[in-house]
Design a protein around this motif. Structure first.
Motif, PDB file in Angstrom:
ATOM      1  N   ILE A 898       1.028  -1.456  -0.224  1.00 38.41           N
ATOM      2  CA  ILE A 898      -0.254   0.191  -0.287  1.00 38.41           C
ATOM      3  C   ILE A 898       0.880   1.001  -0.153  1.00 38.41           C
ATOM      4  CG2 ILE A 898      -1.603   1.467   1.225  1.00 38.41           C
ATOM      5  CD1 ILE A 898      -2.779  -1.483   2.420  1.00 38.41           C
ATOM      6  N   ASP A 899       0.461   2.657  -0.706  1.00 34.27           N
ATOM      7  CA  ASP A 899       0.735   3.839  -1.048  1.00 34.27           C
ATOM      8  C   ASP A 899       1.008   4.215   0.409  1.00 34.27           C
ATOM      9  OD1 ASP A 899       3.442   4.845  -3.237  1.00 34.27           O
ATOM     10  OD2 ASP A 899       1.660   6.372  -2.338  1.00 34.27           O
ATOM     11  N   ARG A 900       2.534   4.840   0.466  1.00 28.71           N
ATOM     12  CA  ARG A 900       2.570   5.921   1.711  1.00 28.71           C
ATOM     13  C   ARG A 900       1.406   7.066   1.611  1.00 28.71           C
ATOM     14  NH1 ARG A 900       6.125   9.914   1.982  1.00 28.71           N
ATOM     15  NH2 ARG A 900       6.733   9.237   4.344  1.00 28.71           N
ATOM     16  N   SER A 901       1.007   7.212   0.199  1.00 29.52           N
ATOM     17  CA  SER A 901       0.532   8.446   0.615  1.00 29.52           C
ATOM     18  C   SER A 901      -1.410   7.594   0.936  1.00 29.52           C
ATOM     19  CB  SER A 901      -0.167   8.746  -0.876  1.00 29.52           C
ATOM     20  OG  SER A 901      -0.945   7.655  -1.860  1.00 29.52           O
ATOM     21  N   PHE A 902      -1.966   6.337   1.134  1.00 28.40           N
ATOM     22  CA  PHE A 902      -2.906   6.565   1.700  1.00 28.40           C
ATOM     23  C   PHE A 902      -2.013   6.084   3.936  1.00 28.40           C
ATOM     24  CE2 PHE A 902      -3.013   4.889  -2.322  1.00 28.40           C
ATOM     25  CZ  PHE A 902      -4.581   5.703  -3.178  1.00 28.40           C
ATOM     26  N   VAL A 903      -1.293   5.993   3.700  1.00 22.94           N
ATOM     27  CA  VAL A 903      -1.031   5.646   4.925  1.00 22.94           C
ATOM     28  C   VAL A 903      -0.757   6.811   5.843  1.00 22.94           C
ATOM     29  CG1 VAL A 903       0.553   4.171   6.420  1.00 22.94           C
ATOM     30  CG2 VAL A 903       0.327   3.429   3.840  1.00 22.94           C
ATOM     31  N   VAL A 918      -7.845   2.040   2.960  1.00 19.76           N
ATOM     32  CA  VAL A 918      -6.922   1.004   2.894  1.00 19.76           C
ATOM     33  C   VAL A 918      -7.436  -0.385   3.471  1.00 19.76           C
ATOM     34  CG1 VAL A 918      -5.049   0.181   5.001  1.00 19.76           C
ATOM     35  CG2 VAL A 918      -5.129   2.145   4.030  1.00 19.76           C
ATOM     36  N   GLN A 919      -8.913  -0.118   4.668  1.00 18.93           N
ATOM     37  CA  GLN A 919      -9.685  -1.449   4.580  1.00 18.93           C
ATOM     38  C   GLN A 919      -9.698  -1.500   3.332  1.00 18.93           C
ATOM     39  OE1 GLN A 919     -12.186   0.418   7.138  1.00 18.93           O
ATOM     40  NE2 GLN A 919     -11.336  -0.048   8.894  1.00 18.93           N
ATOM     41  N   SER A 920     -10.361  -1.295   2.495  1.00 19.66           N
ATOM     42  CA  SER A 920     -10.774  -2.310   1.121  1.00 19.66           C
ATOM     43  C   SER A 920      -9.452  -2.740   0.191  1.00 19.66           C
ATOM     44  CB  SER A 920     -10.577  -1.248  -0.120  1.00 19.66           C
ATOM     45  OG  SER A 920     -12.623  -0.445   0.815  1.00 19.66           O
ATOM     46  N   VAL A 921      -8.455  -2.036   0.348  1.00 17.83           N
ATOM     47  CA  VAL A 921      -7.592  -2.551   0.101  1.00 17.83           C
ATOM     48  C   VAL A 921      -6.705  -3.860   0.301  1.00 17.83           C
ATOM     49  CG1 VAL A 921      -4.858  -2.123  -1.026  1.00 17.83           C
ATOM     50  CG2 VAL A 921      -6.148  -1.036  -1.114  1.00 17.83           C
ATOM     51  N   VAL A 922      -6.686  -4.120   1.605  1.00 24.14           N
ATOM     52  CA  VAL A 922      -6.842  -5.064   2.424  1.00 24.14           C
ATOM     53  C   VAL A 922      -7.576  -6.062   2.493  1.00 24.14           C
ATOM     54  CG1 VAL A 922      -6.163  -5.963   5.389  1.00 24.14           C
ATOM     55  CG2 VAL A 922      -5.001  -3.920   3.997  1.00 24.14           C
ATOM     56  N   SER A 923      -9.277  -6.321   2.448  1.00 22.30           N
ATOM     57  CA  SER A 923      -9.811  -7.037   2.029  1.00 22.30           C
ATOM     58  C   SER A 923     -10.015  -7.149   0.477  1.00 22.30           C
ATOM     59  CB  SER A 923     -11.361  -6.402   2.384  1.00 22.30           C
ATOM     60  OG  SER A 923     -11.853  -5.476   4.010  1.00 22.30           O
ATOM     61  N   MET A 924      -9.634  -6.542   0.228  1.00 20.84           N
ATOM     62  CA  MET A 924      -9.063  -7.316  -1.422  1.00 20.84           C
ATOM     63  C   MET A 924      -8.455  -8.358  -1.805  1.00 20.84           C
ATOM     64  SD  MET A 924      -8.612  -4.775  -4.941  1.00 20.84           S
ATOM     65  CE  MET A 924      -6.781  -4.543  -4.313  1.00 20.84           C
ATOM     66  N   ALA A 925      -7.263  -7.716  -1.309  1.00 19.23           N
ATOM     67  CA  ALA A 925      -5.764  -8.835  -1.079  1.00 19.23           C
ATOM     68  C   ALA A 925      -5.848  -9.275  -0.663  1.00 19.23           C
ATOM     69  CB  ALA A 925      -4.693  -8.018  -0.493  1.00 19.23           C
ATOM     70  N   LYS A 926      -6.768 -10.238   0.783  1.00 19.57           N
ATOM     71  CA  LYS A 926      -7.486 -11.128   1.385  1.00 19.57           C
ATOM     72  C   LYS A 926      -7.571 -11.870   0.092  1.00 19.57           C
ATOM     73  CE  LYS A 926      -4.539 -10.394   4.780  1.00 19.57           C
ATOM     74  NZ  LYS A 926      -3.432 -11.061   5.543  1.00 19.57           N
ATOM     75  N   ALA A 927      -8.559 -11.673  -0.347  1.00 21.44           N
ATOM     76  CA  ALA A 927      -9.450 -11.960  -1.477  1.00 21.44           C
ATOM     77  C   ALA A 927      -8.678 -12.898  -2.842  1.00 21.44           C
ATOM     78  CB  ALA A 927     -10.672 -11.530  -1.593  1.00 21.44           C
ATOM     79  N   PHE A 945      -3.786   0.408  13.859  1.00 21.99           N
ATOM     80  CA  PHE A 945      -5.147   0.045  12.457  1.00 21.99           C
ATOM     81  C   PHE A 945      -4.313  -0.626  11.868  1.00 21.99           C
ATOM     82  CE2 PHE A 945      -6.573   1.271   8.434  1.00 21.99           C
ATOM     83  CZ  PHE A 945      -8.052   1.813   8.482  1.00 21.99           C
ATOM     84  N   LEU A 946      -3.612  -1.099  10.848  1.00 18.29           N
ATOM     85  CA  LEU A 946      -3.448  -1.515  10.779  1.00 18.29           C
ATOM     86  C   LEU A 946      -3.567  -3.072  11.149  1.00 18.29           C
ATOM     87  CD1 LEU A 946      -0.096   0.616   8.606  1.00 18.29           C
ATOM     88  CD2 LEU A 946      -1.979   0.087   7.400  1.00 18.29           C
ATOM     89  N   LYS A 947      -2.755  -2.814  12.155  1.00 18.80           N
ATOM     90  CA  LYS A 947      -2.356  -4.251  12.513  1.00 18.80           C
ATOM     91  C   LYS A 947      -4.626  -5.260  12.471  1.00 18.80           C
ATOM     92  CE  LYS A 947      -1.802  -6.848  16.771  1.00 18.80           C
ATOM     93  NZ  LYS A 947      -1.276  -7.240  18.074  1.00 18.80           N
ATOM     94  N   ASP A 948      -5.462  -3.962  12.506  1.00 10.65           N
ATOM     95  CA  ASP A 948      -6.730  -4.534  13.538  1.00 10.65           C
ATOM     96  C   ASP A 948      -7.220  -4.426  11.976  1.00 10.65           C
ATOM     97  OD1 ASP A 948      -6.041  -3.968  16.146  1.00 10.65           O
ATOM     98  OD2 ASP A 948      -6.568  -1.791  15.782  1.00 10.65           O
TER      99      ASP A 948
END
Length: 996
Positions: A898-903, A918-927, A945-948
Motif C-alpha cells: 500500500i502506497d505511503r500516500s494512503f498510510v 486501506v481497509q478495502s485494499v486489505v480486504s481485496m488482497a486477502k480475497a 490500525f493496520l494490524k486491526d
C-alpha cells in the motif's frame, strides 16, 4: 461445183469472223459501261462514309443554329454534282421524308420514298426513279445509308445519275469497231425492254421502249441460255446477236449484225467466179485469201484500238481496278492499283490475287465471291496487303463477267485508309467529347452555344436544350462578371485564354472552375467556332481545405495542433509587443496517461482526451486552445497576467474533475506549466521552452498543480544534463551503494525482509537523493544499467550475509519499466541468482502498478515465468495507478504494498477516506490471497490500525530507517524483542524514532 463449195466455205469463215468481232466489241462496250457504273457506286460509298461529311452533318443536326455547317454541306454537295455530272446530289432524312440538303434537282416525294427503302447494311444500291411528268426519260439514282447505326443511320446519300451517259460514253469515247449496232437492254418484270437515246427538253436522255416482239432475235437472246443467237429482227431481216451481262443485275449490252452485212463482201466475187465457170477459180481463191487477210488485219487493228482505249481507261483512272480469271490469276490491273500495291506490272500480272489480301482477310474474300453468277456485283470492305507487307483499307465492288465462256472477276475499289484514320480520329474526338470528365462547350463564330457534352450538364445542371443558341456571356456569369468579360475579350483578341473563374450553377450556387478557351480557324484564317473546356474545382478546393485542416488540427480533438501554434504564436507575440500587452502560455499535461490507456483501453483514453479538450475550451477564449501532443495541451491568455491565475485555477479544476471510464469513476491528474511574455520570456520559442520547464517542475512536485516559470528552472535543466554525465561516471567509479530498510510482521514485529534502496555518494555534491537522480537515469536510459547494478549488488550482499553465518532476510529489489520490458530479463535474473547462489526465496522483485499495466499481456507472461522459478513478486505503490482488477487477478503476485500516500493520513482529522481505502485494499488482497505490506508507517496509531485491519507487514520509520550494509549486519546479529508493556499494542520499535 468448186465455186459453190468455195462460196459456202467463205460464208462460214465470214460468219465466224463476224461473231468474233461482234463478241469482242460487245465485251469491250460492257467493260466500259461497268467501269462507269463502278465509279458511281464508289462515289456513293466514299462520299456517304466520309468522316468529315459525317462530322459536319452530326454537328448540323445537333446544333440549334447550324448556319455554318449548312453552308459547308451544301457547298460540298454542289462540288460533287458539278465535278461528276450528277443531276442531283442530296442527303435525305428518311424519318422526315425530306431532302434536308440538296444540290441540283431536289428529289420529290416519290423519289424520297424509293430512297428510304434502302436498308442499313445494304451498301450502295441502284434504284429506278419515276419518269418526269413532261416525258418518258428513264431516271435512276445510286443511294446509300450514311451510317449503319447511330443518329446518322436515318440519313441516305442520294446521287441521281444521267443514264444516257452509259451509252454516250460508249459512243463518244470508244472506237468504231463494227458496222452493226449496240442495244442496251434489261429484263424487267420478266420481259425484255430496250433503251434508246432520245432528245428531251433538257437535252439527250435515255428512254425505255417496250417494243419487243416475242420471237425476235432480241427477245430470244435475253430469254435463251445461249449468249449468241441467229434469227429475225423486228424488221424481218435475218441477223446475228451477241449479249454481255452488265454489273447491274438483269442489264445487258446486246450487239446485233445484219446477215446481209456479214455476206455482202462475198456476193460479188462469187458471182464473177460462177460466170467464169471456174476459169478464174485460182484468181478468186487468191482474191478470197487476200480479202480474208485484209479482214484479219482490219480485225487486229480494231482490237488494238479497243485495247488502247481500254488501257487509257486503266492508266488514267483513280479507282483500283483488278481483273482476274476463275483460277485467281491476275489478268490486268490499273495504274492506280499497281501504285497502291507497290508492284510493277510484270509482278502483278499472273500473280495470285489472294496474295493481295492478308492472311486474316482471305477467308472473307472467298466467302464474298462464293456463289456469284455472271452479272452479279457485291460490295466489299477490308484490308489489302502491299508488297512490303504493310496493309491499307479499301472499299469497293466486285463483279463477275463471262467472256467467250470464260469467267472473270473484276474489282473496282478506293483506298480509304486516310478516310478510315480520319474517321477513327473523329470517333476518338467524339468519344472524348462525350466521355470527358471536363465540361466542353462549342460555340459558333457569333458566340452562340451549339453543342455541350454530358459533363457540362453534370457540372452546371443545365440540359443541352436549355443552353443551345444562348450566347456564351450568359453562361459565363458568376460571382465576378468583370473577370468573365475579360476572359471573353482575351479569347476574341488572342484566340486563347486559360485560368480560374467562378461559375454559377443552375441552382444559383457559385463554384470554382479551371477553364481553357480557344478559337478555331479554318484554312483561310477565319474563325468558325470557339471551344471552351472547364473542370469543377469544388471537390479539389474542399479536399485542399480538409487537407489544410488536418495538417493544422488534431483529428481526435479537432483542436489546432502544434504546427498551427508554431505559426500563430510569433504573430501573437508581435501583436502583444505592439500593443504593450502580456501574453501567457499555459501548458497542460495529463499525468500517467499511458497507464489509463493500458488499464481502460485506447478508446477510453481517447474519450478522456476529447472530454479534457471540451472542458479546457470552456475556460478559454475561442481559438486559444491547442493540442500540443498526445496528452499535452497549450492555452493562450492575453491581457494583464494578474487575472490569469484565476483562469489557470479554473482550468486545473475542470481538468481534474471526475471522469467515467467504462463502469469506473476516475479522477484525472493534470500538471500545468505557465510562462508569460514579456515577463522572463522574449519570444515564441522561449515562451514554449519556459512553459515546458515549468511543467516539468509541476510534475516533479507530484502533479495536480501548476507552476509559474522561474529562471532557476532552466538552470535546473542544465544541471540535469551534467548530473546525467556524472551518473555514468558514478557507475564506473563505484560511487553507488545500497541501503536497506527492514520490513516487519505487524503481529510480532519480527523481521520479514528488507528493501534495497539505491544511494549515490557524490564526491562533490555529497549524498544525492534518489528522487533527484532516478528520473534523470530514466530519461537518459541509464536506468537499465543502474537496475542491473542494484540486482547484482543485492544478490552479492545476500550471499555475503549467508557466508558470514547470518540468517539473511529476503531482499526486495525495485525493477524499472525499461529493464522489465527488455527481452531476456528472466534469464538475466536467473544468471545473477545463480552467480551468487541466491535461494529463490531470498529475492523479491518489486514492480510498480504503472509498469505492469504498460504492457499487461507481456507482463503477465514474464511474471509467470519468474514465479515458476520461485522468485516472489510484490506490487509496489498500489493505488497510485489505474490498474484493472480483472488484470490483477491474472498477475502472479505474492505481495501487495500500500502506497505511503494512503498510510500517512491515518489517525488524522482527514484520514477517514484514506482509512476506508486501506481497509478495502486489505480486504481485496486477502480475497486474492496476497500478503499486504504498508509503506510509510511512522506512528503507533497507524501500526495499530493496520494490524486491526488485517495488514500483514509494515515498512517505515516507526520500525527502522534505511541503513547501510554494516548496520543491517548488526541488526541480524541481535535478538529482536517481541513484546513490551510500554506500548499499548505490545509492540516496540527497533530503534528510537529520533535516531538518524
Amino acid at each position: 461445183m468448186l465455186g459453190s463449195l468455195a462460196y459456202r466455205q467463205a460464208e462460214r469463215w465470214s460468219e465466224q469472223a463476224a461473231v468474233d468481232k461482234l463478241r469482242a466489241t460487245v465485251q469491250l462496250g460492257a467493260r466500259s459501261m461497268n467501269a462507269w457504273l463502278a465509279e458511281r457506286f464508289a462515289d456513293a460509298d466514299v462520299f456517304s462514309s466520309s468522316a468529315s461529311m459525317q462530322h459536319v452533318l452530326r454537328h448540323a443536326i445537333g446544333d440549334g443554329d447550324s448556319t455554318h455547317e449548312d453552308e459547308e454541306i451544301r457547298h460540298s454537295l454542289e462540288s460533287i454534282r458539278l465535278r461528276y455530272g450528277y443531276t442531283s446530289v442530296s442527303i435525305v432524312d428518311t424519318e422526315q421524308k425530306l431532302a434536308v440538303y440538296a444540290a441540283g434537282a431536289r428529289p420529290d416525294a416519290a423519289d424520297i420514298a424509293l430512297a428510304a427503302g434502302v436498308l442499313v447494311g445494304d451498301g450502295a444500291r441502284w434504284i429506278d426513279l419515276p419518269p418526269t411528268v413532261s416525258g418518258h426519260a428513264y431516271r435512276a439514282a445510286v443511294v446509300r445509308r450514311m451510317a449503319d447505326g447511330g443518329p446518322l443511320a436515318r440519313f441516305v446519300f442520294y446521287l441521281e445519275v444521267q443514264p444516257v451517259q452509259l451509252v454516250r460514253a460508249l459512243a463518244e469515247s470508244g472506237p468504231r469497231v463494227f458496222d452493226g449496232k449496240g442495244i442496251l437492254m434489261r429484263v424487267q418484270d420478266g420481259r425484255p425492254v430496250r433503251f434508246a437515246s432520245v432528245d428531251g427538253p433538257a437535252g439527250p436522255a435515255l428512254a425505255v421502249l417496250h417494243d419487243g416482239v416475242p420471237g425476235s432475235i432480241e427477245h430470244r437472246l435475253l430469254t435463251a441460255p445461249q449468249s449468241v443467237v441467229q434469227g429475225t429482227m423486228r424488221s424481218g431481216d435475218r441477223a446475228m446477236a451477241v449479249r454481255e451481262a452488265l454489273s447491274l443485275p438483269g442489264w445487258y449490252l446486246v450487239g446485233v449484225l445484219d446477215e446481209t452485212e456479214i455476206l455482202a463482201g462475198l456476193r460479188e466475187p462469187t458471182r464473177l467466179a460462177v460466170l467464169a465457170y471456174g476459169v478464174l477459180l485460182l484468181l478468186g481463191a487468191a482474191g478470197l485469201a487476200f480479202w480474208l487477210r485484209a479482214e484479219r488485219r482490219h480485225h487486229f487493228r480494231r482490237e488494238a484500238e479497243m485495247a488502247a482505249f481500254y488501257d487509257q481507261i486503266l492508266r488514267h483512272g483513280d479507282a483500283l481496278f483488278v481483273l482476274n480469271d476463275w483460277r485467281g490469276k491476275v489478268v490486268d490491273a490499273s495504274a492506280s492499283a499497281l501504285t497502291a500495291f507497290r508492284l510493277a506490272r510484270e509482278q502483278m500480272i499472273g500473280s495470285d490475287v489472294m496474295a493481295l489480301a492478308p492472311d486474316s482477310e482471305r477467308a472473307a474474300v472467298l466467302q464474298m465471291v462464293e456463289g456469284m453468277q455472271p452479272g452479279d456485283s457485291r460490295r466489299f470492305t477490308g484490308r489489302r496487303r502491299r508488297s512490303d507487307g504493310s496493309t491499307f483499307f479499301v472499299e469497293g465492288r466486285v463483279g463477275l463477267l463471262e467472256i467467250q465462256g470464260r469467267r472473270y472477276f473484276h474489282s473496282v475499289a478506293t483506298d480509304v485508309t486516310q478516310a478510315r484514320e480520319l474517321q477513327a480520329r473523329m470517333q476518338q474526338a467524339a468519344s472524348v467529347f462525350e466521355l470527358a470528365p471536363a465540361a466542353i462547350v462549342v460555340c459558333n463564330k457569333a458566340l452562340q452555344v451549339v453543342s455541350v457534352n454530358p459533363a457540362f450538364t453534370a457540372i452546371t445542371g443545365y440540359a443541352p436544350e436549355e443552353v443551345l443558341g444562348v450566347r456564351v456571356e450568359a453562361l459565363a456569369t458568376g460571382a465576378y462578371p468583370e473577370k468573365n468579360a475579360l476572359m471573353v475579350a482575351q479569347v476574341l483578341q488572342n484566340d486563347f485564354w486559360e485560368g480560374e473563374l467562378m461559375g454559377r450553377r443552375k441552382n444559383g450556387q457559385i463554384y470554382p472552375r479551371h477553364m481553357l478557351a480557344a478559337a478555331h480557324r479554318d484554312a483561310s484564317g477565319q474563325v468558325y467556332q470557339y471551344v471552351g473546356m472547364f473542370t469543377d474545382l469544388t471537390a479539389l478546393r474542399e479536399a485542399q481545405t480538409r487537407a489544410a485542416f488536418h495538417a493544422n488540427h488534431d483529428q481526435l480533438t479537432q483542436l489546432p495542433n502544434r504546427r498551427c501554434l508554431d505559426a500563430a504564436l510569433p504573430a501573437l507575440v508581435r501583436e502583444a509587443a505592439e500593443r504593450d500587452r502580456s501574453l501567457t502560455v499555459v501548458m497542460l499535461n495529463l499525468d500517467r496517461f499511458k497507464s489509463i490507456n493500458e488499464s481502460f483501453g485506447l478508446s477510453e483514453g481517447d474519450r478522456m482526451l476529447i472530454e479534457l479538450a471540451r472542458r479546457l475550451q470552456a475556460s478559454l477564449p475561442p481559438g486559444r486552445l491547442y493540442h500540443f501532443g498526445a496528452d499535452e495541451f497549450v492555452g493562450l491568455l492575453e491581457g494583464p497576467p494578474v487575472g490569469h491565475a484565476l483562469t489557470i485555477n479554473r482550468m486545473l479544476e475542470l481538468a481534474c474533475g471526475k471522469h467515467t471510464a467504462g463502469h469506473h469513476a476516475i479522477t484525472p491528474s493534470v500538471s500545468v506549466g505557465v510562462a508569460s511574455y514579456p515577463e522572463l520570456s522574449q519570444d515564441a520559442e522561449s515562451l514554449l521552452r519556459n512553459a515546458s520547464a515549468a511543467l516539468t517542475t509541476a510534475k516533479a512536485r507530484g502533479g495536480k498543480t501548476w507552476q509559474l516559470y522561474e529562471p532557476a528552472m532552466n538552470a535546473s535543466a542544465h544541471d540535469d544534463m551534467l548530473l546525467a554525465v556524472e551518473l555514468q561516471s558514478a557507475i564506473e567509479h563505484r560511487q553507488l551503494e545500497l541501503h536497506y530498510q527492514p520490513q516487519a510482521r505487524l503481529a510480532n514485529w519480527s523481521l520479514t525482509g528488507v528493501e534495497a534502496l539505491l544511494r549515490w555518494k557524490h564526491p562533490r555534491r555529497g549524498m544525492v537523493p534518489p528522487a533527484r537522480f532516478v528520473p534523470i537515469a530514466e530519461a537518459s536510459g541509464l536506468i537499465v544499467e543502474l537496475s542491473q547494478w542494484v540486482l547484482e549488488e543485492a544478490c552479492r550482499a545476500w550471499a555475503a550475509w549467508r557466508d558470514a553465518g547470518l540468517l539473511p532476510p529476503a531482499v526486495a529489489v525495485n525493477v524499472s519499466a525499461l529493464q522489465f520490458s527488455r527481452p531476456g530479463f528472466v534469464e538475466q535474473v536467473e544468471r545473477t541468482m545463480a552467480r551468487f547462489d541466491v535461494a529463490p526465496h531470498g529475492l523479491v522483485l518489486e514492480l510498480t502498478e504503472s509498469l505492469i499495466m504498460e504492457s499487461s499481456e507481456a507482463a503477465i507472461t514474464t511474471m509467470q515465468r519468474l514465479s515458476a522459478r520461485g522468485v516472489r513478486i510484490a506490487l509496489d505503490d498500489f493505488g497510485t495507478g489505474y490498474s484493472s482488477l480483472s488484470y490483477l487477478t491474472r498477475f502472479a503476485l505474492d505481495k501487495l504494498k500500500i502506497d505511503r500516500s494512503f498510510v500517512l493520513p491515518i489517525g488524522t482529522s482527514k484520514g477517514q477516506e484514506a482509512e476506508a481505502i486501506v481497509q478495502s485494499v486489505v480486504s481485496m488482497a486477502k480475497a486474492l490471497r496476497l500478503r499486504v505490506v504498508a509503506e510509510g508507517v511512522e506512528t503507533e496509531e497507524q501500526a495499530n490500525f493496520l494490524k486491526d485491519c488485517g495488514c500483514d507487514e509494515m515498512q517505515g520509520y516507526l520500525y527502522a530507517r534505511p541503513m547501510p550494509d554494516e548496520g543491517l549486519r548488526a541488526l541480524l546479529q541481535t535478538t529482536l524483542p517481541l513484546r513490551s508493556a510500554a506500548t499499548p499494542s505490545g509492540l516496540q520499535p527497533l530503534f528510537d524514532r529520533a535516531a538518524p
